[in-house]
Design a protein around this motif. Structure first.
Motif, mmCIF file in Angstrom:
data_model
loop_
_atom_site.group_PDB
_atom_site.id
_atom_site.type_symbol
_atom_site.label_atom_id
_atom_site.label_comp_id
_atom_site.label_asym_id
_atom_site.label_seq_id
_atom_site.Cartn_x
_atom_site.Cartn_y
_atom_site.Cartn_z
ATOM 1 N N LYS A 15 0.846 -1.195 0.000
ATOM 2 C CA LYS A 15 0.000 0.000 0.000
ATOM 3 C C LYS A 15 0.878 1.240 0.000
ATOM 4 C CE LYS A 15 -3.448 -2.133 2.991
ATOM 5 N NZ LYS A 15 -4.167 -2.015 4.267
ATOM 6 N N LEU A 16 0.360 2.306 -0.601
ATOM 7 C CA LEU A 16 0.990 3.618 -0.474
ATOM 8 C C LEU A 16 -0.099 4.669 -0.554
ATOM 9 C CD1 LEU A 16 1.259 5.408 -3.332
ATOM 10 C CD2 LEU A 16 2.898 3.644 -3.862
ATOM 11 N N LYS A 17 0.233 5.886 -0.166
ATOM 12 C CA LYS A 17 -0.723 6.983 -0.242
ATOM 13 C C LYS A 17 -0.071 8.149 -0.951
ATOM 14 C CE LYS A 17 -3.934 7.889 2.697
ATOM 15 N NZ LYS A 17 -4.798 8.309 3.801
ATOM 16 N N VAL A 18 -0.765 8.684 -1.970
ATOM 17 C CA VAL A 18 -0.321 9.898 -2.645
ATOM 18 C C VAL A 18 -0.785 11.040 -1.749
ATOM 19 C CG1 VAL A 18 -0.440 11.283 -4.746
ATOM 20 C CG2 VAL A 18 -0.553 8.775 -4.887
ATOM 21 N N LYS A 19 0.147 11.580 -0.962
ATOM 22 C CA LYS A 19 -0.212 12.541 0.081
ATOM 23 C C LYS A 19 -0.916 13.781 -0.451
ATOM 24 C CE LYS A 19 3.027 11.458 3.730
ATOM 25 N NZ LYS A 19 4.024 12.012 4.648
ATOM 26 N N SER A 20 -0.441 14.332 -1.570
ATOM 27 C CA SER A 20 -1.016 15.584 -2.068
ATOM 28 C C SER A 20 -2.486 15.432 -2.456
ATOM 29 C CB SER A 20 -0.204 16.110 -3.248
ATOM 30 O OG SER A 20 -0.206 15.162 -4.293
ATOM 31 N N LEU A 21 -2.920 14.206 -2.780
ATOM 32 C CA LEU A 21 -4.320 13.950 -3.148
ATOM 33 C C LEU A 21 -5.050 13.126 -2.095
ATOM 34 C CD1 LEU A 21 -3.797 12.997 -6.898
ATOM 35 C CD2 LEU A 21 -4.594 15.185 -5.987
ATOM 36 N N ASP A 22 -4.339 12.741 -1.030
ATOM 37 C CA ASP A 22 -4.882 11.831 -0.022
ATOM 38 C C ASP A 22 -5.475 10.596 -0.705
ATOM 39 O OD1 ASP A 22 -5.377 11.032 2.611
ATOM 40 O OD2 ASP A 22 -7.432 11.802 2.536
ATOM 41 N N LEU A 23 -4.750 10.090 -1.708
ATOM 42 C CA LEU A 23 -5.221 8.994 -2.549
ATOM 43 C C LEU A 23 -4.529 7.689 -2.172
ATOM 44 C CD1 LEU A 23 -6.787 7.920 -5.053
ATOM 45 C CD2 LEU A 23 -4.789 8.563 -6.406
ATOM 46 N N PRO A 24 -5.271 6.744 -1.615
ATOM 47 C CA PRO A 24 -4.655 5.448 -1.340
ATOM 48 C C PRO A 24 -4.487 4.628 -2.619
ATOM 49 C CG PRO A 24 -6.938 5.476 -0.575
ATOM 50 C CD PRO A 24 -6.642 6.839 -1.132
ATOM 51 N N VAL A 25 -3.339 3.984 -2.743
ATOM 52 C CA VAL A 25 -3.071 3.035 -3.817
ATOM 53 C C VAL A 25 -2.799 1.713 -3.107
ATOM 54 C CG1 VAL A 25 -1.605 2.455 -5.783
ATOM 55 C CG2 VAL A 25 -2.117 4.858 -5.275
ATOM 56 N N GLN A 26 -3.603 0.710 -3.433
ATOM 57 C CA GLN A 26 -3.556 -0.542 -2.688
ATOM 58 C C GLN A 26 -3.202 -1.710 -3.596
ATOM 59 O OE1 GLN A 26 -7.568 -0.416 -1.204
ATOM 60 N NE2 GLN A 26 -6.987 0.817 0.561
ATOM 61 N N ASN A 27 -2.876 -2.817 -2.954
ATOM 62 C CA ASN A 27 -2.596 -4.079 -3.646
ATOM 63 C C ASN A 27 -1.492 -3.951 -4.693
ATOM 64 O OD1 ASN A 27 -4.664 -5.218 -2.113
ATOM 65 N ND2 ASN A 27 -6.191 -4.811 -3.673
ATOM 66 N N LEU A 28 -0.482 -3.131 -4.419
ATOM 67 C CA LEU A 28 0.659 -3.000 -5.331
ATOM 68 C C LEU A 28 1.377 -4.344 -5.420
ATOM 69 C CD1 LEU A 28 1.782 0.382 -3.954
ATOM 70 C CD2 LEU A 28 1.813 -0.063 -6.394
ATOM 71 N N THR A 29 1.476 -4.864 -6.639
ATOM 72 C CA THR A 29 2.136 -6.145 -6.856
ATOM 73 C C THR A 29 2.995 -6.045 -8.105
ATOM 74 O OG1 THR A 29 0.285 -7.321 -5.828
ATOM 75 C CG2 THR A 29 1.758 -8.614 -7.235
ATOM 76 N N GLY A 30 4.285 -6.308 -7.942
ATOM 77 C CA GLY A 30 5.223 -6.236 -9.053
ATOM 78 C C GLY A 30 6.614 -5.923 -8.540
ATOM 79 N N ALA A 31 7.523 -5.653 -9.468
ATOM 80 C CA ALA A 31 8.920 -5.403 -9.099
ATOM 81 C C ALA A 31 9.356 -4.017 -9.562
ATOM 82 C CB ALA A 31 9.830 -6.459 -9.709
ATOM 83 N N LEU A 32 10.030 -3.316 -8.684
ATOM 84 C CA LEU A 32 10.666 -2.041 -8.991
ATOM 85 C C LEU A 32 12.160 -2.325 -9.108
ATOM 86 C CD1 LEU A 32 10.281 1.052 -9.221
ATOM 87 C CD2 LEU A 32 10.760 1.165 -6.780
ATOM 88 N N LYS A 33 12.731 -2.006 -10.264
ATOM 89 C CA LYS A 33 14.145 -2.295 -10.511
ATOM 90 C C LYS A 33 14.939 -0.992 -10.487
ATOM 91 C CE LYS A 33 12.418 -5.877 -13.527
ATOM 92 N NZ LYS A 33 12.255 -6.326 -14.898
ATOM 93 N N PHE A 34 16.199 -1.085 -10.096
ATOM 94 C CA PHE A 34 17.029 0.118 -10.071
ATOM 95 C C PHE A 34 18.472 -0.199 -10.422
ATOM 96 C CE2 PHE A 34 16.864 -1.621 -5.790
ATOM 97 C CZ PHE A 34 18.193 -1.625 -5.386
ATOM 98 N N THR A 35 19.106 0.796 -11.014
ATOM 99 C CA THR A 35 20.541 0.782 -11.286
ATOM 100 C C THR A 35 21.058 2.161 -10.908
ATOM 101 O OG1 THR A 35 20.423 1.629 -13.542
ATOM 102 C CG2 THR A 35 20.186 -0.769 -13.277
#
Length: 146
Positions: A15-35
């Protein structure tokens, strides 16, 4: 090109929340990759405004872009923006209703430049119950961009 730094973070029902919109984003499933060159993703699935969304992140030379494809109902969107009463002309008549697809791009530039947000939709599925010159049928496509 070989990366000196390479990693990933796996999300499962996060879960995360977009603070500026008070918008919850739920059930995030996947991979974030970084270099050392930035962050990237294949498709990350989630739920926002009570509907499934797909998120992709991509870093470039000047910015990181967050691309979202989803859909929303007028009721859920107006409720999130705390303007739900504005959907009614009077106690019995709703002037706007329906469900539509959208594409959203959030550009996060490096340095001091300000982020930009672009939202696009054809508004198919949304009807405007207004006088003829302002009305829009549910199946009618009208490009919307902001």
């Amino acid at each position: 090109m070989n990366s000196k730094i390479k990693g990933s973070a796996q999300f499962k029902q996060a879960k995360l929340k977009v603070k500026s919109l008070d918008l919850p984003v739920q059930n995030l499933t996947g991979a974030l990759k970084f270099t050392e060159n930035g962050v990237f993703s294949d498709r990350i699935d989630a739920v926002a405004l009570n509907r499934p969304i797909q998120i992709r992140l991509q870093s470039g030379d000047t910015q990181t872009s967050v691309n979202v494809i989803g859909s929303t109902s007028v009721e859920d969107l107006f409720s999130q923006l705390d303007i739900l009463p504005l959907t009614k002309l009077n106690a019995k008549t709703t002037w706007i209703e329906g469900l539509t697809d959208y594409q959203l791009t959030l550009a996060l530039p490096y340095g001091k430049a300000s982020p930009t947000l672009q939202i696009q939709s054809m508004l198919a599925g949304v009807s405007l119950n207004l006088p003829a010159e302002l009305a829009k049928a549910k199946l009618q496509k009208v490009p919307f961009s902001m």
